[in-house]
Motif scaffolding. Sequence first.
Motif, PDB file in Angstrom:
ATOM      1  N   UNK A 199       0.848  -1.182   0.000  1.00 53.94           N
ATOM      2  CA  UNK A 199       0.000   0.000   0.000  1.00 53.94           C
ATOM      3  C   UNK A 199       0.887   1.236   0.000  1.00 53.94           C
ATOM      4  N   UNK A 200       0.876   1.957  -1.124  1.00 57.11           N
ATOM      5  CA  UNK A 200       1.686   3.174  -1.265  1.00 57.11           C
ATOM      6  C   UNK A 200       3.158   2.906  -0.976  1.00 57.11           C
ATOM      7  N   UNK A 201       3.633   1.760  -1.453  1.00 61.65           N
ATOM      8  CA  UNK A 201       5.027   1.418  -1.297  1.00 61.65           C
ATOM      9  C   UNK A 201       5.367   0.775   0.031  1.00 61.65           C
ATOM     10  N   UNK A 202       4.392   0.589   0.905  1.00 59.47           N
ATOM     11  CA  UNK A 202       4.631  -0.006   2.205  1.00 59.47           C
ATOM     12  C   UNK A 202       3.961  -1.375   2.311  1.00 59.47           C
ATOM     13  N   UNK A 203       4.642  -2.286   2.987  1.00 60.54           N
ATOM     14  CA  UNK A 203       4.048  -3.594   3.240  1.00 60.54           C
ATOM     15  C   UNK A 203       2.956  -3.452   4.289  1.00 60.54           C
ATOM     16  N   UNK A 204       1.791  -4.026   4.022  1.00 62.77           N
ATOM     17  CA  UNK A 204       0.664  -3.927   4.948  1.00 62.77           C
ATOM     18  C   UNK A 204      -0.072  -5.259   4.983  1.00 62.77           C
ATOM     19  N   UNK A 205      -0.906  -5.401   5.976  1.00 62.88           N
ATOM     20  CA  UNK A 205      -1.699  -6.624   6.143  1.00 62.88           C
ATOM     21  C   UNK A 205      -3.163  -6.306   5.933  1.00 62.88           C
ATOM     22  N   UNK A 206      -3.815  -7.086   5.087  1.00 58.40           N
ATOM     23  CA  UNK A 206      -5.246  -6.959   4.857  1.00 58.40           C
ATOM     24  C   UNK A 206      -5.930  -8.107   5.583  1.00 58.40           C
ATOM     25  N   UNK A 207      -6.765  -7.780   6.560  1.00 56.40           N
ATOM     26  CA  UNK A 207      -7.425  -8.815   7.344  1.00 56.40           C
ATOM     27  C   UNK A 207      -8.632  -9.365   6.604  1.00 56.40           C
ATOM     28  N   UNK A 208      -8.866 -10.655   6.804  1.00 64.59           N
ATOM     29  CA  UNK A 208     -10.041 -11.333   6.277  1.00 64.59           C
ATOM     30  C   UNK A 208     -10.919 -11.699   7.468  1.00 64.59           C
ATOM     31  N   UNK A 209     -12.082 -11.076   7.647  1.00 69.50           N
ATOM     32  CA  UNK A 209     -12.920 -11.332   8.818  1.00 69.50           C
ATOM     33  C   UNK A 209     -13.466 -12.740   8.898  1.00 69.50           C
ATOM     34  N   UNK A 210     -13.404 -13.484   7.797  1.00 74.66           N
ATOM     35  CA  UNK A 210     -13.910 -14.858   7.846  1.00 74.66           C
ATOM     36  C   UNK A 210     -12.950 -15.787   8.558  1.00 74.66           C
ATOM     37  N   UNK A 211     -11.714 -15.334   8.828  1.00 74.67           N
ATOM     38  CA  UNK A 211     -10.788 -16.114   9.641  1.00 74.67           C
ATOM     39  C   UNK A 211     -10.027 -17.147   8.847  1.00 74.67           C
ATOM     40  N   UNK A 212      -9.454 -18.105   9.596  1.00 71.25           N
ATOM     41  CA  UNK A 212      -8.588 -19.111   9.011  1.00 71.25           C
ATOM     42  C   UNK A 212      -9.313 -20.016   8.026  1.00 71.25           C
ATOM     43  N   UNK A 213     -10.627 -20.131   8.152  1.00 72.16           N
ATOM     44  CA  UNK A 213     -11.335 -21.033   7.253  1.00 72.16           C
ATOM     45  C   UNK A 213     -11.170 -20.597   5.798  1.00 72.16           C
TER      46      UNK A 213
END
Length: 233
Positions: A199-213
């Motif tokens: 994101x804009x040249x930076x490493x970021x984490x996008x969460x998935x609310x559905x979880x590990x499944x």
Amino acid sequence: MITDSNRVMGSPATTFGHDVMEITQRRGRATHRPREPRGTPTADAFLFGRTSYGLLGGYWPEVSEPDDLIATTLNTLPKYVVSSTPTDEEADWSPTTVLRGDPADEVRRLKELPGGELQVHGSWKLVQTLHRAGLVDVYRLLQFPVIVGTGKRLLPDGSTPATLATVEEHARVLPGGVVSLTVTPTSLGAISAGAYTVDAGRSATVLDPTGFEALGSGLAPSHRLLPRVARSC
């Protein structure tokens, strides 16, 4: 309180002494932990599946040395075996009570009784059942620097996802490079998961609310399991 410990390899003596699954019962809460290398100072009773009961019950009653803390503790404290198979006469490792009902219901009933720890040793299938039911309070784990390559897994693919918190004051490295960890469940069910993105040249984490499944069932490799956020790599 319910605790659990399991050993990678060894004789019945070392299996019990170094890595055993335990369910400890303290009124209202359960824990899962790996046992200390010697002795069971906090146990008030033991809980076994049928196979582990038969293996340990065929070994420890033969150990009569009074200074052997493990043998004395196992041979004298109450034992519960969760199985519909053995008769009362066959469950002769005294004192033993056979629990023939639904395992989760039977353990919930035991946890309502006054007392200290109800420890589970071995009994990997029973521990999986208790994990699914949310009955384990503390996990005490011993990680050996050995790659076995095959065999039973404590929590195989398809296990109920859970988040765990490490009790830092109990984390240590034992002789031989064995790592001792004590962890407590903080949630059971879906776990927040996601993936790396830029994101804009930076490493970021996008969460998935559905979880590990959404990423796969069971416990993921350690590099994807974080205290609150699981990342895919």
